[in-house]
Design a protein around this motif. Structure first.
Motif, short mmCIF file in Angstrom:
data_model
loop_
_atom_site.label_atom_id
_atom_site.label_comp_id
_atom_site.label_asym_id
_atom_site.label_seq_id
_atom_site.Cartn_x
_atom_site.Cartn_y
_atom_site.Cartn_z
N THR A 79 3.53 -2.19 8.17
CA THR A 79 3.21 -2.46 6.77
C THR A 79 4.46 -2.42 5.90
N ILE A 80 5.37 -1.50 6.21
CA ILE A 80 6.65 -1.45 5.48
C ILE A 80 7.40 -2.77 5.66
N PHE A 81 7.48 -3.23 6.91
CA PHE A 81 8.18 -4.50 7.16
C PHE A 81 7.51 -5.64 6.42
N LEU A 137 5.54 -5.61 3.65
CA LEU A 137 5.73 -5.54 2.20
C LEU A 137 7.17 -5.90 1.82
N ARG A 138 8.12 -5.49 2.65
CA ARG A 138 9.53 -5.80 2.36
C ARG A 138 9.80 -7.30 2.51
N LEU A 139 9.28 -7.89 3.59
CA LEU A 139 9.49 -9.32 3.82
C LEU A 139 8.81 -10.17 2.74
N ALA A 140 7.60 -9.75 2.34
CA ALA A 140 6.89 -10.50 1.31
C ALA A 140 7.67 -10.49 0.00
N ALA A 141 8.24 -9.32 -0.35
CA ALA A 141 9.05 -9.24 -1.57
C ALA A 141 10.33 -10.06 -1.44
N LEU A 142 10.95 -10.01 -0.27
CA LEU A 142 12.20 -10.75 -0.05
C LEU A 142 11.98 -12.25 -0.15
N LEU A 163 -4.15 -4.10 0.67
CA LEU A 163 -3.77 -3.95 2.08
C LEU A 163 -3.04 -2.62 2.30
N ALA A 164 -2.11 -2.29 1.37
CA ALA A 164 -1.37 -1.03 1.49
C ALA A 164 -2.30 0.16 1.39
N ALA A 165 -3.27 0.10 0.48
CA ALA A 165 -4.22 1.20 0.32
C ALA A 165 -5.05 1.38 1.58
N GLN A 166 -5.46 0.27 2.20
CA GLN A 166 -6.23 0.36 3.46
C GLN A 166 -5.40 1.02 4.56
N ARG A 167 -4.15 0.59 4.69
CA ARG A 167 -3.30 1.14 5.75
C ARG A 167 -3.03 2.64 5.52
N ALA A 212 9.57 5.11 2.07
CA ALA A 212 9.75 3.67 2.04
C ALA A 212 8.42 2.96 1.75
N PHE A 213 7.36 3.42 2.41
CA PHE A 213 6.04 2.79 2.23
C PHE A 213 5.56 2.93 0.80
N LEU A 214 5.61 4.14 0.24
CA LEU A 214 5.09 4.38 -1.11
C LEU A 214 5.86 3.58 -2.16
N LEU A 215 7.18 3.48 -1.99
CA LEU A 215 7.98 2.73 -2.97
C LEU A 215 7.72 1.23 -2.89
N LEU A 216 7.56 0.72 -1.69
CA LEU A 216 7.24 -0.71 -1.55
C LEU A 216 5.84 -1.01 -2.10
N TRP A 217 4.92 -0.12 -1.83
CA TRP A 217 3.56 -0.28 -2.37
C TRP A 217 3.61 -0.28 -3.89
#
Length: 488
Positions: free
Chosen positions: A375-377, A379-384, A411-415, A433-438
């Motif tokens: 999920t971290i990857f 969210l990061r790729l989607a932002a990039l 999606l982040a909340a579900q994960r 990393a996850f919380l900041l990307l979310w």
């Protein structure tokens, strides 16, 4: 018709006679010692059986068992016997970790130049057995006894839990297996050590990993393993040590040197090991490529990750395949962000496709349920790449597994909810990393209230980090994202 000349005989550099009370080398005066010829005979016999080699040395106790009539092989006896060779042409023939206590092996290069005989008969096979006073040649060891049921059951349970990311329960299962390891069974003990080391690595418990590596290293030096098993165990220990250099000490160059110690022949015969090696090598090369801005290293990183993914796919290893696909995806994203990929090569969309493959494997095989990395990857790729969620959903649907959400925040909340019961098993830096990307995606979606709360949670997690540099980096990212949450 021209006659083909006969090949010239190969010259033997040294002729060694094993005598009842010593050795004679190249016709020189006899070296007087009752132990030295028998010690050398025991090493020659072991070498014929695939032992007494640098990767499979013999202990003093094992050599003593080959010499009939010798109850114990004292260190002083060994030291005195080997000292007789010190000033002669065979000074380097018998090598050892410690000169008086072993383990011992024969120098392969020097051994090829020597011819040994006993009373005019080549010192091989039955002649060595006779010389050592054995009733019959030493045979291969009998089959190992059946594993205790409690050990086999606990180990199987630990493997099941490991595949599903249940790291603490897996560690507990290994603790339950430990009392049932058969006495003297080095392989059974090493199996537990390797699994404990893998758990420590995945938890980021670097002190525990270091302890396990030390114990495994001692086992390699002192325990008896069949040669193929020893080589594979040595390779796995080297890969875990490389993880320690990279993950704990932050030295990717040193980790790369450690990976280079693994023998290519071992990797060629074990797909699982080759995948582990290629996966970490790709991660380390990616790190070096980004740090140095080196496009050539970037291509090497993708080649290593691609090789690992290829072998995981062909060998039918779903857990390894999902890991390799996720790491390939993350590498593509980081290298694209660093502008180290060719313009006509793969980009962020390709990275997302590989990540969606990894996600699909996790869902189908129930893997990685205690990990937020995918999920971290994502969210990061989607932002990039500036991908809207509906565009990502189309990619996921095209690959046969639509995402069960309508936005990145959902999606982040579900994960997050899915691994709530196992969040203690997730390293704190992963949670940060996850919380900041979310939070970043929540802001983009207009949900400032959720974003503020997530940044506050990320700050709590960041303060738990032992790595000061990482702690400062995450806190600075939180400040940049939402400065007003600083006093929270």
């Amino acid at each position: 018709m021209t006659a083909v000349p006969a090949p010239l005989p190969v010259a033997i550099a040294h002729r060694i006679q094993l005598l009842p009370n010593g050795l004679r080398i190249d016709g020189l005066p006899e070296l007087r010692s009752r132990l030295l010829p028998r010690l050398l005979a025991a090493l020659l016999q072991a070498h014929e059986q695939g032992l007494a080699r640098i990767d499979s040395p013999c202990t003093r106790a094992e050599l003593c068992q080959r010499i009939t009539g010798m109850a114990e092989l004292h260190r002083t006896q060994v030291w005195r016997a080997l000292a007789l060779l010190a000033d002669g042409p065979l000074a380097a023939l018998i090598e050892a970790t410690a000169r008086s206590s072993g383990p011992f092996w024969l120098n392969a290069a020097l051994l090829t130049t020597c011819h040994f005989d006993i009373e005019g008969t080549p010192a091989t096979g039955a002649e060595l057995a006779r010389w050592l006073g054995q009733q019959r040649p030493v045979r291969a060891p009998a089959a190992e006894p059946l594993l205790p049921l409690a050990y086999a059951e606990a180990l199987a349970r630990a493997d099941y839990l490991l595949d599903r990311g249940e790291l603490y329960p897996a560690r507990l299962a290994l603790q339950q297996a430990a009392p049932h390891v058969p006495d003297g069974d080095a392989s059974a003990a090493a199996a537990l050590g390797l699994r404990r080391a893998r758990i420590a690595r995945r938890l980021g418990d670097w002190a525990a990993l270091q302890d396990e590596l030390r114990d495994l290293g001692q086992a390699l030096n002192n325990a008896r393993f069949p040669r193929p098993e020893r080589r594979q165990l040595r390779a796995r220990v080297a890969i875990l040590a490389a993880w320690h250099w990279y993950g704990s000490l932050g030295q990717p160059a040193a980790a790369l040197d450690k990976l280079d110690e693994v023998e290519p022949e071992v990797l060629a015969t074990d797909s699982s090991l080759r995948c582990e090696h290629g996966n970490l090598r790709g991660i380390v090369l990616r790190e070096l490529a980004v740090a140095r801005g080196d496009a050539a290293l970037a291509q090497q990183a993708l080649a290593s990750l691609g090789d690992a993914l290829r072998h995981a796919s062909l060998a039918g290893l779903p857990d390894t395949l999902q890991v390799c696909a996720a790491n390939l995806s993350n590498a593509l994203g980081q290298l694209a962000e660093a502008r180290l990929l060719p313009t006509d090569g793969p980009g962020v969309e390709d990275a997302l496709r590989w990540l969606l493959l990894s996600d699909a494997l996790c869902a189908r095989w129930q893997l990685g349920r205690s990990s937020l990395l995918n999920t971290i990857f994502l969210l990061r790729l989607a932002a990039l790449g500036g991908f809207r969620f509906d565009a990502l959903q189309r990619l996921a649907t095209g690959q046969g597994l639509p995402l069960p959400a309508s936005s990145y925040g959902e999606l982040a909340a579900q994960r997050w909810a899915a691994c709530r019961a196992r969040q203690s098993q997730i390293p704190a830096d992963q949670r940060c990393a996850f919380l900041l990307l979310w939070a970043r995606h929540a802001l983009d979606e207009g949900d400032a209230f959720t974003a503020t709360d997530l940044v506050r949670q990320a700050r709590v997690q960041a303060r738990k980090l032992r790595d000061e540099q990482a702690r400062r980096r995450y806190l600075a990212e939180a400040d940049a994202l939402m400065p007003q949450s600083r006093q929270a």
